[in-house]
Design a protein around this motif. Structure first.
Motif, PDB file in Angstrom:
ATOM      1  N   ILE A 117       0.851  -1.198   0.000  1.00  0.00           N
ATOM      2  CA  ILE A 117       0.000   0.000   0.000  1.00  0.00           C
ATOM      3  C   ILE A 117       0.884   1.244   0.000  1.00  0.00           C
ATOM      4  CG2 ILE A 117      -1.657   1.352   1.376  1.00  0.00           C
ATOM      5  CD1 ILE A 117      -2.664  -1.330   2.557  1.00  0.00           C
ATOM      6  N   TYR A 118       0.554   2.183  -0.853  1.00  0.00           N
ATOM      7  CA  TYR A 118       1.119   3.531  -0.743  1.00  0.00           C
ATOM      8  C   TYR A 118      -0.002   4.494  -0.395  1.00  0.00           C
ATOM      9  CZ  TYR A 118       5.628   2.347  -2.814  1.00  0.00           C
ATOM     10  OH  TYR A 118       6.859   1.807  -3.051  1.00  0.00           O
ATOM     11  N   ILE A 119       0.200   5.325   0.610  1.00  0.00           N
ATOM     12  CA  ILE A 119      -0.728   6.419   0.865  1.00  0.00           C
ATOM     13  C   ILE A 119      -0.270   7.544  -0.058  1.00  0.00           C
ATOM     14  CG2 ILE A 119      -1.586   8.069   2.579  1.00  0.00           C
ATOM     15  CD1 ILE A 119      -0.586   5.612   4.570  1.00  0.00           C
ATOM     16  N   THR A 120      -1.006   7.738  -1.150  1.00  0.00           N
ATOM     17  CA  THR A 120      -0.527   8.641  -2.202  1.00  0.00           C
ATOM     18  C   THR A 120      -0.991  10.086  -2.004  1.00  0.00           C
ATOM     19  OG1 THR A 120      -2.291   7.618  -3.518  1.00  0.00           O
ATOM     20  CG2 THR A 120      -0.044   6.966  -4.015  1.00  0.00           C
ATOM     21  N   GLU A 121      -1.915  10.305  -1.053  1.00  0.00           N
ATOM     22  CA  GLU A 121      -2.306  11.667  -0.644  1.00  0.00           C
ATOM     23  C   GLU A 121      -2.888  11.619   0.748  1.00  0.00           C
ATOM     24  OE1 GLU A 121      -5.136  13.780  -3.103  1.00  0.00           O
ATOM     25  OE2 GLU A 121      -4.062  13.235  -4.933  1.00  0.00           O
ATOM     26  N   ASN A 122      -2.596  12.649   1.529  1.00  0.00           N
ATOM     27  CA  ASN A 122      -3.254  12.867   2.819  1.00  0.00           C
ATOM     28  C   ASN A 122      -2.854  14.261   3.284  1.00  0.00           C
ATOM     29  OD1 ASN A 122      -2.617  12.249   6.202  1.00  0.00           O
ATOM     30  ND2 ASN A 122      -4.646  11.973   5.351  1.00  0.00           N
ATOM     31  N   GLY A 123      -3.824  15.034   3.739  1.00  0.00           N
ATOM     32  CA  GLY A 123      -3.505  16.393   4.189  1.00  0.00           C
ATOM     33  C   GLY A 123      -4.748  17.114   4.655  1.00  0.00           C
ATOM     34  N   TRP A 124      -4.580  18.343   5.081  1.00  0.00           N
ATOM     35  CA  TRP A 124      -5.637  19.127   5.755  1.00  0.00           C
ATOM     36  C   TRP A 124      -5.800  20.472   5.053  1.00  0.00           C
ATOM     37  CZ3 TRP A 124      -9.375  18.385   9.173  1.00  0.00           C
ATOM     38  CH2 TRP A 124      -9.895  19.483   9.881  1.00  0.00           C
ATOM     39  N   SER A 125      -7.035  20.971   5.009  1.00  0.00           N
ATOM     40  CA  SER A 125      -7.243  22.284   4.379  1.00  0.00           C
ATOM     41  C   SER A 125      -7.540  23.370   5.404  1.00  0.00           C
ATOM     42  CB  SER A 125      -8.366  22.221   3.345  1.00  0.00           C
ATOM     43  OG  SER A 125      -9.631  22.133   3.950  1.00  0.00           O
ATOM     44  N   SER A 126      -6.912  24.526   5.170  1.00  0.00           N
ATOM     45  CA  SER A 126      -7.116  25.706   6.014  1.00  0.00           C
ATOM     46  C   SER A 126      -7.445  26.885   5.102  1.00  0.00           C
ATOM     47  CB  SER A 126      -5.847  26.002   6.812  1.00  0.00           C
ATOM     48  OG  SER A 126      -4.802  26.393   5.936  1.00  0.00           O
ATOM     49  N   TYR A 127      -7.704  28.040   5.713  1.00  0.00           N
ATOM     50  CA  TYR A 127      -7.944  29.234   4.902  1.00  0.00           C
ATOM     51  C   TYR A 127      -6.651  29.987   4.609  1.00  0.00           C
ATOM     52  CZ  TYR A 127     -12.811  28.366   6.049  1.00  0.00           C
ATOM     53  OH  TYR A 127     -14.040  27.786   6.181  1.00  0.00           O
ATOM     54  N   GLY A 128      -5.538  29.503   5.126  1.00  0.00           N
ATOM     55  CA  GLY A 128      -4.260  30.180   4.907  1.00  0.00           C
ATOM     56  C   GLY A 128      -3.651  30.586   6.233  1.00  0.00           C
ATOM     57  N   GLY A 129      -2.435  31.114   6.173  1.00  0.00           N
ATOM     58  CA  GLY A 129      -1.718  31.482   7.396  1.00  0.00           C
ATOM     59  C   GLY A 129      -0.607  30.491   7.678  1.00  0.00           C
ATOM     60  N   ILE A 130       0.432  31.013   8.331  1.00  0.00           N
ATOM     61  CA  ILE A 130       1.657  30.237   8.535  1.00  0.00           C
ATOM     62  C   ILE A 130       1.540  29.309   9.756  1.00  0.00           C
ATOM     63  CG2 ILE A 130       4.095  30.515   9.178  1.00  0.00           C
ATOM     64  CD1 ILE A 130       3.554  31.151   6.273  1.00  0.00           C
TER      65      ILE A 130
END
Ligand code: PNW
Length: 489
Positions: free
Chosen positions: A382-395
């Motif tokens: 298995i490869y996890i080919t994408e995973n991540g979180w969305s925000s409105y921006g900012g560091i």
């Protein structure tokens, strides 16, 4: 379910691959440069600007067509092992067909590949991440059975051009999103919205197209160059609302609708579409007066041709939901695939909301998802080919940091259970064109300043945290970056 559970001291195994992922239309820009033709996303943003939340386009995006060296520099800063990117079909074959190869387009990808290899970053190419040449769409796109041959012809050009240096290929990113979002609804280009019809026609052709491109690689290029060819699916973590047998069955049906309709033909023991779904759609179609089922089964020969055509299972994972037939309401269009299965979904209030309407943080969802693959298909790479979180921006993206840490804890849990997980790709290297959401939702480890003509990329806190995880091969829940200055170690 436990949330935020952390067991100290566990390490990612030697050889476990850490990477980042992107897609051509979302980052490249240069939409009409050096011979590239229009694809279905160019066509959509130019002809139907209101379909995009902020009326933006991918005309320039992150301008990676010109700034790819900076992109690779960011990868060196992060210390990643591998970069997953996709190719723009209409940049390589402007007519959509293989009658004319656009050498300038091939050259761009050669430059990128060579830059990656110079720094020991392993390229993994996705052939298709949603940007079909518009001319092929005008011929029906994924609803025309000839797309199976068109895709093979394109794949041949890709393998001929790059397989001397690139050892990993993914044929198609998320067939479910291509078919359901693009043809069965209007969530993605070409917004066809042929509910209960388009997604099923597409599901047949896309499995055959994938299989044909796999066989080509396996028969001709693998013997010569080694390497692997796989397939990537989007998987939500689907859990039952209650412990009832009914809700467990609802999980199975939702699974079949969301992803097993695309992955069973390749990974199940007998091949073909899921049995229950075939039966339900046939029954509903008959009741609705259709002379034949809206979901056309494969022939035995086709089943055998498709079965087993992937060297690994690629999974893109973000979110999840609780499902139950008791949550089904008759609000769905008739016909439609949700009406076919009569299952509804809900999201508990206490799951953290991201910047994307569809995306809440479900506790333990990565682990649950990986176990669903194992339960359905047994043990496979298995490869996890994408995973991540969305925000409105900012560091200062603490929510993203938390999300990555819990997802990666889930990966470690699954590794502890003996699953053969070979790598993990964060989505995404940097903010990019988020389809119908334009630039309003940010998924980047690096922030992109779209007001700045230089499109300056700035590392977020999550970039430093991911870098630390890669370097130590451990998740330190207390790690705080001491600086906001990135260096190449
Ligand atoms: C992925 N879901 O799609 C795509 O591959 C990326 O291009 C995209 O930018 C990214 O996610 C973020 O949206 C998804 O079912 C497909 O939850 C399906 C789901 C989520 C994301």
């Amino acid at each position: 379910v436990t949330c935020g559970k952390v067991r100290q001291g566990r390490k990612f195994p030697d050889g476990f691959v850490f990477g980042v992922a992107t897609a051509s239309y979302q980052i490249e820009g240069a939409w009409d440069e050096d011979g590239k033709s229009e694809n279905i996303w160019d066509y959509l943003v130019h002809n139907n600007p209101d379909a995009i939340v902020d009326r933006s386009t991918g005309d320039v995006a992150c301008d990676s067509y010109h700034k790819y060296k900076r992109d690779v520099e960011m990868m060196r800063e992060l210390g990643i092992d591998s970069y997953r990117f996709s190719l723009s079909w209409s940049r390589i074959l402007p007519s959509g067909f293989a009658n004319h190869v656009n050498e300038a387009g091939v050259q761009f990808y050669n430059n990128l590949i060579d830059e990656l290899l110079k720094y020991n970053i392993d390229p993994i190419i996705t052939l298709y991440h949603w940007d079909l040449p518009q001319k092929l769409q005008e011929l029906g796109g994924w609803l025309n059975p000839l797309v199976v041959d068109w895709f093979e012809d394109y794949a041949r050009v890709v393998y001929e051009s790059f397989s001397d240096r690139v050892k990993s290929f993914i044929t198609i990113n998320e067939p479910g999103q291509v078919c359901y979002d693009g043809y069965g609804t209007d969530i993605k280009a070409p917004l066809l919205n042929a509910t209960g019809i388009g997604e099923y026609i597409c599901a047949r052709h896309i499995a055959l197209a994938h299989a044909k491109a796999y066989h080509l690689y396996n028969n001709v290029y693998k013997p010569k160059y080694g390497g692997v060819c796989g397939y990537t699916f989007a998987m939500d973590s689907v859990a039952p609302l209650t412990d009832s047998e009914e809700d467990k069955y609802a999980v199975e049906l939702m699974t079949q609708h969301q992803w097993a309709i695309y992955s069973d033909p390749v990974f199940s023991k007998d091949g073909g579409f899921p049995k229950e779904l075939l039966e339900l759609v046939a029954k509903k179609s008959a009741a609705q007066g259709f002379p034949r089922s809206r979901l056309i089964d494969f022939t035995e020969e086709e089943k055998a041709y498709i079965r087993g055509t992937s060297d690994f299972y690629g999974v893109n994972h973000y979110t999840g939901s609780l499902v139950s037939s008791s949550l089904y309401t008759s609000q769905y269009a008739v016909p439609s695939s949700l009406d076919d299965i009569e299952v509804g979904q809900m999201i508990p209030d206490d799951w953290l909301q991201s910047a994307s309407a569809w995306f809440q943080k479900m506790p333990d969802s990565m682990y649950i998802t990986l176990k669903l693959i194992q339960k359905r298909y047994g043990d496979l790479p298995i490869y996890i080919t994408e995973n991540g979180w969305s925000s409105y921006g900012g560091i200062d993206d603490d929510d993203r940091v938390d999300y990555y840490r819990s997802a990666l804890e889930g990966v470690l849990d699954a590794l502890d259970d003996g699953l053969n997980i070979k790598g993990y790709y964060a989505w995404s290297l940097m903010d990019n064109f988020e389809w119908l959401a334009g630039y309003t939702e940010r998924f980047g480890l690096y922030q992109v300043d779209y007001d700045d003509p230089e499109l300056t990329r700035t590392p977020r806190k999550s970039a430093f945290v991911y870098k630390h995880i890669i370097k130590t091969r451990m998740i330190d829940p207390d790690y705080e970056p001491e600086t906001n200055v990135m260096t190449i170690d």
